[in-house]
Design a protein around this motif. Sequence first.
Motif: not given
Length: 423
Positions: A212, A214-215
């Motif tokens: 997560g 990269e989000r």
Amino acid sequence: MTDRHRRPFRHRITVLGAGQAAAHAALVAGAGLVLGARRHLDAAGVPPERAVALGPLAPALDAVADALDDGAGPVVVLASGDPGFFGIVRALAERFGPEALDVRPGVSSVAEAFARVGLPWDDAVVVSAHGRDPRTALNVCRAHRKVAVLTAPGAGPAEIGAALAAVPGLRRRLLVAADLGADSERIEEVTPEQAAARDWPGVHVVLSLGPGAERPGAMRAVAGGADAAEGGWGLPEDAFEHRDSMVTKAEVRALALARLGPRLGELVWDVGAGSGSVAVECARLGAAVVAVEKAADGVQRVTANAAAHGLDVLVVHGAAPDALAELPEPDAVFVGGGGTDLPEIVAACAERARRTVVVTLAALDRIPAVRAALLAAGFTAEGVQLQSSRLAPLPGGVVRLAATNPVFVLWGNRLDPSSGDEQ
């Protein structure tokens, strides 16, 4: 800020961050002394008679002081990235005063690394391993899902990879940025195991990214990934899945947390974790946490509670003290429960703990043995009986006091053997 807006100081030290040396070539050429890493001096073409290559910091600062005292001309310091961000500005300001410094920063290597891979970094934790105990950087990578590490010899990609690979079930990927801004710049994505198996020449920034990372999340008001735990601490029992009220009560947990002092960069063990409420709260306060639980259904509950709070807690299925043997050294340990083997478990934890051990138990008869185990390991031994009564509703809109079971909370801090004082 232009030169005409800068205050004139008698002894100015100009600090140029990455990319600034070329823009200020005349300043570098006219300096009486240029201080910097060998690669920066070579890139700027500084003659050897005017150059001091950075190695140990104290002799380099002495050379700057001598140049200023001798009136040898302006002093220029060539630095990496933003020299005020984990850089040489701190040491120069401490030695010569901030008023003596003319700092012209470049882009920090951390900002460059995240920019290269297209990620925002206002939600990242940044940690430096330069001249510091590498355990802090390793524990931050264990505890947080978006971390940038400014590496150092002994705390580079291989060591970070080995530390993360040694944690079963911990999901991390590493982006290793080498020689940012140079012709030899490269960025590689590797697993922790791959990082641990290689030699890594060059100067690196390591991005440790969990699921997560990269989000991008919601827009932040304060930069930095190590937020204070929302909603405070000493959470109510219904914030955790538990069985038959087998969860450390909020009042007891609050005192235990106060004595444990979990913080970013440290590792805490929760031994006999049960529901994992103490483990989760330590992780919410920024520490890396290992929870040890012998019951299979307890392991599932700890895992579920950590996931429900969006945290990474390593859960080890096994019985202490045997299950502790392969775990990394903790800064603080919480021991819950109160079986007949409690003194043996406390002794094993105290042998490994760097700072603090906290024990909760209900049986008065076991207090002497626990105190003896702490004292024998070189710890202090203090404690209280904690009994609370909560407001409970009665018909008619009034309340009564509902007593909870009394619990003994014992704790010890390791003594400094050289002084007898607590560390």
